[in-house]
Design a protein around this motif. Sequence first.
Motif, PDB file in Angstrom:
ATOM      1  N   SER A   6      52.817  19.818 -17.572  1.00 39.75           N
ATOM      2  CA  SER A   6      51.508  20.114 -18.152  1.00 39.75           C
ATOM      3  C   SER A   6      51.508  21.588 -18.553  1.00 39.75           C
ATOM      4  O   SER A   6      51.945  22.435 -17.770  1.00 39.75           O
ATOM      5  N   THR A   7      51.038  21.879 -19.749  1.00 34.59           N
ATOM      6  CA  THR A   7      51.062  23.286 -20.197  1.00 34.59           C
ATOM      7  C   THR A   7      50.114  24.136 -19.352  1.00 34.59           C
ATOM      8  O   THR A   7      50.373  25.314 -19.115  1.00 34.59           O
ATOM      9  N   ASN A   8      49.026  23.541 -18.855  1.00 34.83           N
ATOM     10  CA  ASN A   8      48.132  24.308 -17.961  1.00 34.83           C
ATOM     11  C   ASN A   8      48.874  24.672 -16.670  1.00 34.83           C
ATOM     12  O   ASN A   8      48.825  25.810 -16.213  1.00 34.83           O
ATOM     13  N   GLN A  65      54.050  16.101 -22.824  1.00 35.71           N
ATOM     14  CA  GLN A  65      53.666  16.414 -21.439  1.00 35.71           C
ATOM     15  C   GLN A  65      53.929  15.163 -20.587  1.00 35.71           C
ATOM     16  O   GLN A  65      53.524  14.062 -20.959  1.00 35.71           O
ATOM     17  N   ARG A 101      46.988  16.700 -17.919  1.00 38.04           N
ATOM     18  CA  ARG A 101      45.785  16.526 -17.096  1.00 38.04           C
ATOM     19  C   ARG A 101      44.521  16.666 -17.921  1.00 38.04           C
ATOM     20  O   ARG A 101      44.435  17.489 -18.826  1.00 38.04           O
ATOM     21  N   GLY A 102      43.532  15.825 -17.576  1.00 38.26           N
ATOM     22  CA  GLY A 102      42.228  15.913 -18.216  1.00 38.26           C
ATOM     23  C   GLY A 102      41.204  16.420 -17.217  1.00 38.26           C
ATOM     24  O   GLY A 102      41.546  16.786 -16.090  1.00 38.26           O
ATOM     25  N   GLN A 103      39.957  16.400 -17.634  1.00 40.03           N
ATOM     26  CA  GLN A 103      38.887  16.861 -16.735  1.00 40.03           C
ATOM     27  C   GLN A 103      38.692  15.891 -15.577  1.00 40.03           C
ATOM     28  O   GLN A 103      38.931  14.704 -15.724  1.00 40.03           O
ATOM     29  N   TRP A 141      45.835  12.963 -19.231  1.00 38.83           N
ATOM     30  CA  TRP A 141      45.728  13.142 -20.683  1.00 38.83           C
ATOM     31  C   TRP A 141      47.010  12.624 -21.314  1.00 38.83           C
ATOM     32  O   TRP A 141      48.085  13.160 -21.085  1.00 38.83           O
ATOM     33  N   LYS A 188      36.253  10.628 -29.788  1.00 40.43           N
ATOM     34  CA  LYS A 188      36.795  11.898 -29.278  1.00 40.43           C
ATOM     35  C   LYS A 188      38.075  12.266 -30.019  1.00 40.43           C
ATOM     36  O   LYS A 188      39.004  11.483 -30.101  1.00 40.43           O
ATOM     37  N   GLY A 216      40.101  17.207 -26.445  1.00 41.76           N
ATOM     38  CA  GLY A 216      39.626  17.476 -25.086  1.00 41.76           C
ATOM     39  C   GLY A 216      40.094  18.860 -24.655  1.00 41.76           C
ATOM     40  O   GLY A 216      41.152  19.333 -25.086  1.00 41.76           O
ATOM     41  N   VAL A 237      44.262  22.686 -24.405  1.00 41.18           N
ATOM     42  CA  VAL A 237      43.673  21.915 -25.504  1.00 41.18           C
ATOM     43  C   VAL A 237      44.566  20.724 -25.858  1.00 41.18           C
ATOM     44  O   VAL A 237      45.783  20.873 -26.027  1.00 41.18           O
TER      45      VAL A 237
HETATM   46  C1  BTN Z   1      39.785  16.219 -21.188  1.00 42.55           C
HETATM   47  O1  BTN Z   1      39.175  15.900 -22.193  1.00 42.55           O
HETATM   48  O2  BTN Z   1      39.730  15.536 -20.164  1.00 42.55           O
HETATM   49  C2  BTN Z   1      40.628  17.467 -21.220  1.00 42.55           C
HETATM   50  C3  BTN Z   1      41.991  17.218 -21.789  1.00 42.55           C
HETATM   51  C4  BTN Z   1      42.851  18.455 -21.856  1.00 42.55           C
HETATM   52  C5  BTN Z   1      44.277  18.136 -22.254  1.00 42.55           C
HETATM   53  C6  BTN Z   1      45.080  19.373 -22.488  1.00 42.55           C
HETATM   54  S1  BTN Z   1      46.632  19.011 -23.222  1.00 42.55           S
HETATM   55  C7  BTN Z   1      47.188  20.624 -22.926  1.00 42.55           C
HETATM   56  C8  BTN Z   1      46.663  21.045 -21.574  1.00 42.55           C
HETATM   57  N1  BTN Z   1      47.578  20.667 -20.513  1.00 42.55           N
HETATM   58  C9  BTN Z   1      47.082  19.728 -19.718  1.00 42.55           C
HETATM   59  O3  BTN Z   1      47.654  19.204 -18.745  1.00 42.55           O
HETATM   60  N2  BTN Z   1      45.830  19.416 -20.122  1.00 42.55           N
HETATM   61  C10 BTN Z   1      45.412  20.208 -21.259  1.00 42.55           C
END
Ligand code: BTN
Length: 242
Positions: A11-13, A36, A40-42, A47, A108, A111, A130
């Motif tokens: 995951s880039t985060n 990825q 991960r999402g919220q 994601w 959507k 995210g 993003v």
């Molecule tokens: C959402 O809508 O739930 C948020 C999604 C965010 C996805 C991005 S993709 C790049 C970055 N790395 C991740 O693991 N998540 C965010």
Amino acid sequence: MRIVKLRTIDSTNDYLKSLVKKERLRQDTLVWTLEQTNGRGQMGTKWSSETGKNLTFSIFRKVQRVAIEEQFYVTMAASLAVKAVLQKLLIQNLSVKWPNDILSDKQKICGILIESVIKRSKLDAVILGVGLNVNQTDFGEVLRATSIKSITGVHFDLEEILNLLVEQFHFYVQLLSEGKLNKIKEDYEANLFRKDKPSTFLGRKGKFVGIIKGVTPLGKLILLEEDDILNEYDLKEVQLLF
Ligand code: BTN
């Protein structure tokens, strides 16, 4: 800004978070990847994105003069930046579904996952992740997802869109640094999905009807409910059904 491009990463985060721990990152850094394995999402969601078709990236950005209580302004600024780019690409009927999903009509398209780097009880930096759907057109079972290509029929160069996004992020983060918080909040509220329209929500006690009136500076959703009562909700407390 330092740019790191990776073929694949969990995951880039998370990658940026581990860089922050290892390197004490000083410089703004953008990491983007074609794939990825653990996007991960919220709220603990996953994601998913087809390899090489969409933009999945994160920006580490130092922030100055933004108090922890003002973190939600970063969320609002990021949403507005994405929306501005999509507007330039002539995507129709854009709105921001609280807190930071970007929709075209009811679908959507992007995210955003924002995580904070806190140092000595102060907001030191943000990691702004993003996921923007660009060239993917098949979303399988995922409901209400769309992409730039699904809407326009045009295949886009990912890097070109990334550059536009970076430009807009700079613009909006600059507004933040200049303290133009009210402007950001006003723009954000003006773009909220289903603002001023009676909508159905799912809360802790079940379904209810409310009207989105705006957000608090801390990012809670303000709903006008029965008997003209205004209530505030955080993300875990309420879900818009649409
Ligand atoms: C959402 O809508 O739930 C948020 C999604 C965010 C996805 C991005 S993709 C790049 C970055 N790395 C991740 O693991 N998540 C965010």
